[in-house]
Scaffold this motif. Structure first.
Motif, PDB file in Angstrom:
ATOM      1  N   GLU A 459      46.178  60.175 -13.816  1.00  0.00           N
ATOM      2  CA  GLU A 459      46.224  58.766 -13.450  1.00  0.00           C
ATOM      3  C   GLU A 459      47.688  58.336 -13.519  1.00  0.00           C
ATOM      4  O   GLU A 459      48.564  59.104 -13.926  1.00  0.00           O
ATOM      5  CB  GLU A 459      45.343  57.935 -14.378  1.00  0.00           C
ATOM      6  N   HIS A 460      47.957  57.122 -13.071  1.00  0.00           N
ATOM      7  CA  HIS A 460      49.312  56.581 -13.015  1.00  0.00           C
ATOM      8  C   HIS A 460      50.087  57.198 -11.832  1.00  0.00           C
ATOM      9  O   HIS A 460      49.754  58.254 -11.322  1.00  0.00           O
ATOM     10  CB  HIS A 460      50.102  56.860 -14.290  1.00  0.00           C
ATOM     11  N   ALA A 461      51.107  56.478 -11.434  1.00  0.00           N
ATOM     12  CA  ALA A 461      52.121  56.963 -10.499  1.00  0.00           C
ATOM     13  C   ALA A 461      51.526  57.291  -9.130  1.00  0.00           C
ATOM     14  O   ALA A 461      50.353  57.045  -8.848  1.00  0.00           O
ATOM     15  CB  ALA A 461      52.853  58.171 -11.075  1.00  0.00           C
ATOM     16  N   ARG A 462      52.374  57.844  -8.278  1.00  0.00           N
ATOM     17  CA  ARG A 462      51.934  58.254  -6.945  1.00  0.00           C
ATOM     18  C   ARG A 462      50.863  59.323  -7.052  1.00  0.00           C
ATOM     19  O   ARG A 462      49.906  59.356  -6.261  1.00  0.00           O
ATOM     20  CB  ARG A 462      53.137  58.778  -6.170  1.00  0.00           C
ATOM     21  N   GLU A 463      51.010  60.218  -8.050  1.00  0.00           N
ATOM     22  CA  GLU A 463      50.037  61.292  -8.217  1.00  0.00           C
ATOM     23  C   GLU A 463      48.649  60.747  -8.523  1.00  0.00           C
ATOM     24  O   GLU A 463      47.632  61.308  -8.095  1.00  0.00           O
ATOM     25  CB  GLU A 463      50.494  62.248  -9.325  1.00  0.00           C
ATOM     26  N   GLY A 464      48.577  59.633  -9.267  1.00  0.00           N
ATOM     27  CA  GLY A 464      47.286  59.015  -9.535  1.00  0.00           C
ATOM     28  C   GLY A 464      46.639  58.467  -8.281  1.00  0.00           C
ATOM     29  O   GLY A 464      45.410  58.494  -8.134  1.00  0.00           O
ATOM     30  N   LEU A 465      47.442  57.964  -7.371  1.00  0.00           N
ATOM     31  CA  LEU A 465      46.923  57.482  -6.087  1.00  0.00           C
ATOM     32  C   LEU A 465      46.393  58.638  -5.247  1.00  0.00           C
ATOM     33  O   LEU A 465      45.335  58.521  -4.599  1.00  0.00           O
ATOM     34  CB  LEU A 465      48.026  56.740  -5.342  1.00  0.00           C
ATOM     35  N   LEU A 466      47.095  59.759  -5.257  1.00  0.00           N
ATOM     36  CA  LEU A 466      46.668  60.904  -4.453  1.00  0.00           C
ATOM     37  C   LEU A 466      45.318  61.451  -4.894  1.00  0.00           C
ATOM     38  O   LEU A 466      44.636  62.123  -4.111  1.00  0.00           O
ATOM     39  CB  LEU A 466      47.729  62.005  -4.516  1.00  0.00           C
ATOM     40  N   GLU A 467      44.909  61.160  -6.140  1.00  0.00           N
ATOM     41  CA  GLU A 467      43.592  61.603  -6.614  1.00  0.00           C
ATOM     42  C   GLU A 467      42.452  60.929  -5.852  1.00  0.00           C
ATOM     43  O   GLU A 467      41.298  61.368  -5.934  1.00  0.00           O
ATOM     44  CB  GLU A 467      43.444  61.289  -8.110  1.00  0.00           C
ATOM     45  N   TYR A 468      42.752  59.859  -5.119  1.00  0.00           N
ATOM     46  CA  TYR A 468      41.728  59.125  -4.375  1.00  0.00           C
ATOM     47  C   TYR A 468      41.829  59.359  -2.867  1.00  0.00           C
ATOM     48  O   TYR A 468      41.237  58.627  -2.074  1.00  0.00           O
ATOM     49  CB  TYR A 468      41.840  57.626  -4.682  1.00  0.00           C
ATOM     50  N   LEU A 469      42.582  60.390  -2.476  1.00  0.00           N
ATOM     51  CA  LEU A 469      42.805  60.664  -1.060  1.00  0.00           C
ATOM     52  C   LEU A 469      42.426  62.098  -0.718  1.00  0.00           C
ATOM     53  O   LEU A 469      42.656  63.025  -1.500  1.00  0.00           O
ATOM     54  CB  LEU A 469      44.276  60.429  -0.698  1.00  0.00           C
ATOM     55  N   ASN A 470      41.851  62.272   0.461  1.00  0.00           N
ATOM     56  CA  ASN A 470      41.624  63.596   1.027  1.00  0.00           C
ATOM     57  C   ASN A 470      42.782  63.962   1.948  1.00  0.00           C
ATOM     58  O   ASN A 470      43.424  63.087   2.542  1.00  0.00           O
ATOM     59  CB  ASN A 470      40.325  63.611   1.844  1.00  0.00           C
ATOM     60  N   TYR A 471      43.029  65.256   2.074  1.00  0.00           N
ATOM     61  CA  TYR A 471      44.054  65.746   2.984  1.00  0.00           C
ATOM     62  C   TYR A 471      43.386  66.251   4.266  1.00  0.00           C
ATOM     63  O   TYR A 471      42.415  67.009   4.205  1.00  0.00           O
ATOM     64  CB  TYR A 471      44.849  66.882   2.346  1.00  0.00           C
ATOM     65  N   LYS A 472      43.914  65.840   5.382  1.00  0.00           N
ATOM     66  CA  LYS A 472      43.392  66.299   6.672  1.00  0.00           C
ATOM     67  C   LYS A 472      44.524  66.953   7.461  1.00  0.00           C
ATOM     68  O   LYS A 472      45.593  66.369   7.648  1.00  0.00           O
ATOM     69  CB  LYS A 472      42.814  65.136   7.475  1.00  0.00           C
ATOM     70  N   HIS A 473      44.285  68.169   7.905  1.00  0.00           N
ATOM     71  CA  HIS A 473      45.250  68.903   8.727  1.00  0.00           C
ATOM     72  C   HIS A 473      44.868  68.747  10.202  1.00  0.00           C
ATOM     73  O   HIS A 473      43.768  69.110  10.602  1.00  0.00           O
ATOM     74  CB  HIS A 473      45.263  70.379   8.331  1.00  0.00           C
ATOM     75  N   VAL A 474      45.778  68.189  10.982  1.00  0.00           N
ATOM     76  CA  VAL A 474      45.574  68.038  12.427  1.00  0.00           C
ATOM     77  C   VAL A 474      46.588  68.947  13.121  1.00  0.00           C
ATOM     78  O   VAL A 474      47.807  68.701  13.061  1.00  0.00           O
ATOM     79  CB  VAL A 474      45.778  66.579  12.878  1.00  0.00           C
ATOM     80  N   ARG A 475      46.123  70.008  13.771  1.00  0.00           N
ATOM     81  CA  ARG A 475      47.024  70.959  14.448  1.00  0.00           C
ATOM     82  C   ARG A 475      47.030  70.667  15.943  1.00  0.00           C
ATOM     83  O   ARG A 475      45.992  70.711  16.607  1.00  0.00           O
ATOM     84  CB  ARG A 475      46.584  72.399  14.182  1.00  0.00           C
ATOM     85  N   LEU A 476      48.202  70.364  16.442  1.00  0.00           N
ATOM     86  CA  LEU A 476      48.368  69.954  17.834  1.00  0.00           C
ATOM     87  C   LEU A 476      48.970  71.084  18.650  1.00  0.00           C
ATOM     88  O   LEU A 476      49.869  71.792  18.193  1.00  0.00           O
ATOM     89  CB  LEU A 476      49.273  68.724  17.915  1.00  0.00           C
ATOM     90  N   CYS A 477      48.479  71.216  19.855  1.00  0.00           N
ATOM     91  CA  CYS A 477      49.047  72.166  20.811  1.00  0.00           C
ATOM     92  C   CYS A 477      49.612  71.373  21.987  1.00  0.00           C
ATOM     93  O   CYS A 477      48.911  70.528  22.572  1.00  0.00           O
ATOM     94  CB  CYS A 477      47.985  73.151  21.283  1.00  0.00           C
ATOM     95  N   PHE A 478      50.882  71.616  22.337  1.00  0.00           N
ATOM     96  CA  PHE A 478      51.545  70.904  23.434  1.00  0.00           C
ATOM     97  C   PHE A 478      51.755  71.858  24.607  1.00  0.00           C
ATOM     98  O   PHE A 478      51.994  73.059  24.424  1.00  0.00           O
ATOM     99  CB  PHE A 478      52.910  70.366  22.963  1.00  0.00           C
ATOM    100  N   ASP A 479      51.688  71.323  25.788  1.00  0.00           N
ATOM    101  CA  ASP A 479      51.944  72.116  27.005  1.00  0.00           C
ATOM    102  C   ASP A 479      53.202  71.599  27.675  1.00  0.00           C
ATOM    103  O   ASP A 479      53.158  70.843  28.658  1.00  0.00           O
ATOM    104  CB  ASP A 479      50.737  72.008  27.952  1.00  0.00           C
ATOM    105  N   GLU A 480      54.359  71.987  27.115  1.00  0.00           N
ATOM    106  CA  GLU A 480      55.620  71.501  27.652  1.00  0.00           C
ATOM    107  C   GLU A 480      55.908  72.092  29.039  1.00  0.00           C
ATOM    108  O   GLU A 480      56.642  71.504  29.822  1.00  0.00           O
ATOM    109  CB  GLU A 480      56.760  71.858  26.686  1.00  0.00           C
TER     110      GLU A 480
END
Length: 484
Positions: A459-480
């Motif tokens: 608890e406390h600090a930025r790390e305490g806030l991150l305990e209430y968040l999920n991480y989502k990985h979005v992988r993008l493919c570009f066609d330059e």
């Protein structure tokens, strides 16, 4: 007295369950009642939080921050009344209670600022045609269960971080001290939080809390309390959930011959006896290098004897008020008797105060026992009362061994002016928090959590806030190539 209402989906309701009396531990008198929430009421609160999550989680962080700041402002406006209410049910002196309310407001302000700094990341891939985005999104519904020793502040850590992240909550306040948490909920409603965003149901942990833990609705359980109950929560889960468990301690203090003894004594008296020792980071046991042992004991005994114990409502400036309930008082007496039977030396306290007017309250003088060993409960179990054991050591490795001789790992304390000793002890103490030449092991801007059986998560600090968040990985493919 009227029965205090619960908050469910933005509505204050008198629960259908039996009334629970709330008593003033300094006087033994009833100061109010709350309802024991029925299973249907608990379920209604959880469903309200689930329904409210869709809207709250999608609100801009700056809007969530604005509401938290407004709540902090209202809490500060009412801090005197909130503090007296807390004292009437918990026992700590009014000035200390008002200070806790102020820290609650500070916590809301801190996380309101953090709301706008929940950053993601951009991660390069092994090909320029790809890019990975890591975004953070709120976990969902949080079931928050808090203890009686700090009924405002410990709820605030969970509520402020959870709401900032975009979660919605159902909070169960402690059975012994529910009135001040409910009054804090009034502040939040008056600040304009949407219905269902935060709910509060009252009752026993064994029934109301257990239902919240076993329900399929919460996505996270945030709990502060004993290690035994924390383990029970972990074993009771019916599905996979995120957990934050801030559990018990058995916190050591080490004083070397290189310490400023006056500062060490001042710190020991404060952190051993503040809130009658009813705090997870209280100093339970003190190890003093032999050359400084007797001078330290003499000074600590004098400091303990000088502390004022009184009714916290009648004397707001008192150092100690009443213990919150009979259980910690009985445990304090048991640990003291065990130490004396095994050869410890009583150097301060050891009895109830004899001042008139305190006869009906749960009072006990701050107590120091010397010449302790690790076959005594005062040195191996968390007393959670105004009692501290002291013993001498000869070698620094011996002090480390004794300090680490516990299944707990929440906080530890060291007093020395020697830089080599500071480095040695801070590296070898197996605790999530090490305070050197001070006794403030937890501050809101740094992560706070225990090792081993003292919990998981922070608890406390930025790390305490991150305990209430999920991480989502979005992988993008570009066609330059298509742009050539």
């Amino acid at each position: 007295m009227t029965r205090t209402k619960m908050l469910i989906d933005g509505v204050w309701v008198v629960g259908e369950g039996d009334a629970i009396e709330v008593r003033n531990p300094a006087r033994g008198s009833v100061v109010g009642t709350v309802s024991h929430a029925t299973p249907a009421e608990v379920d209604l609160a959880l469903r309200a939080a689930r329904l409210a999550f869709g809207d709250w989680s999608k609100r801009p962080p700056v809007e969530r921050a604005r509401l938290l700041k407004r709540a902090a402002h209202i809490i500060r406006e009412r801090k005197s009344d909130l503090g007296r209410l807390m004292t009437s049910e918990q026992g700590k002196p009014v000035n200390e209670a008002v200070g806790e309310i102020s820290k609650l407001a500070d916590t809301f302000d801190f996380y309101a600022e953090e709301a706008t700094r929940v950053f993601g990341e951009i991660i390069p891939n092994d090909s320029n045609a790809y890019q990975s985005l890591v975004v953070r999104e709120p976990i969902g519904v949080v079931a928050a269960i808090s203890p009686w020793n700090y009924p405002a502040e410990l709820i605030g850590w969970k509520v402020a971080a959870g709401l900032t992240a975009g979660c919605t909550l159902v909070v169960k306040p402690p059975e012994l001290t529910p009135l001040s948490p409910l009054a804090i909920m009034e502040c939040m409603v008056d600040a304009g939080l949407p219905a269902g965003t935060i709910n509060m149901v009252t009752g026993k942990g064994s029934t109301v809390g257990q239902q919240m833990v076993e329900s399929d609705i919460p996505d996270k359980i945030a709990f502060t309390g004993s290690s035994a109950v924390g383990l029970h929560i972990q074993q009771s889960l019916k599905n996979i959930k995120r957990l934050s468990l801030e559990l018990g301690g058995n916190c050591p203090m080490i004083v070397t011959a290189q310490a400023n003894l006056d500062q060490a004594v001042k710190g020991a008296a404060r952190r051993s006896f503040r809130n009658c020792g009813q705090i997870c980071i209280a100093i339970n046991r003190i190890y003093v290098e032999r050359a400084a042992y007797e001078p330290f004991l003499e000074k600590l005994a004098a400091a303990a004897d000088s502390l004022v114990v009184d009714d916290g409502l009648e004397n707001p400036d008192a150092d100690l008020g009443a213990l919150c309930s009979q259980e910690p008082l009985d445990k304090t007496k048991q640990h003291l008797a065990d130490a004396l039977e095994r050869g410890a030396r009583l150097v301060a306290g050891g009895r109830a105060p004899d001042a008139p007017g305190l006869e009906n309250g749960l009072f006990f003088r701050p107590t120091v026992v010397a010449d302790c060993s690790h076959d005594m409960k005062v040195m191996t179990e968390e007393t959670f009362g105004p009692l501290v054991g002291v013993t001498a050591f000869d070698k620094h490795a011996e002090a480390v061994r004794m300090a680490n001789d516990t299944p707990y790992g929440l906080a530890s304390y060291l007093y020395t002016k020697n830089m080599d000793e500071m480095r040695y002890y801070s590296r070898h103490l197996d605790y999530g928090n090490v305070a050197v030449n001070n006794v403030d092991a937890g501050i809101i801007s740094a992560p706070y959590g225990g090792w081993k059986q003292s919990g998981i998560g922070v608890e406390h600090a930025r790390e305490g806030l991150l305990e209430y968040l999920n991480y989502k990985h979005v992988r993008l493919c570009f066609d330059e190539d298509a742009l050539q």
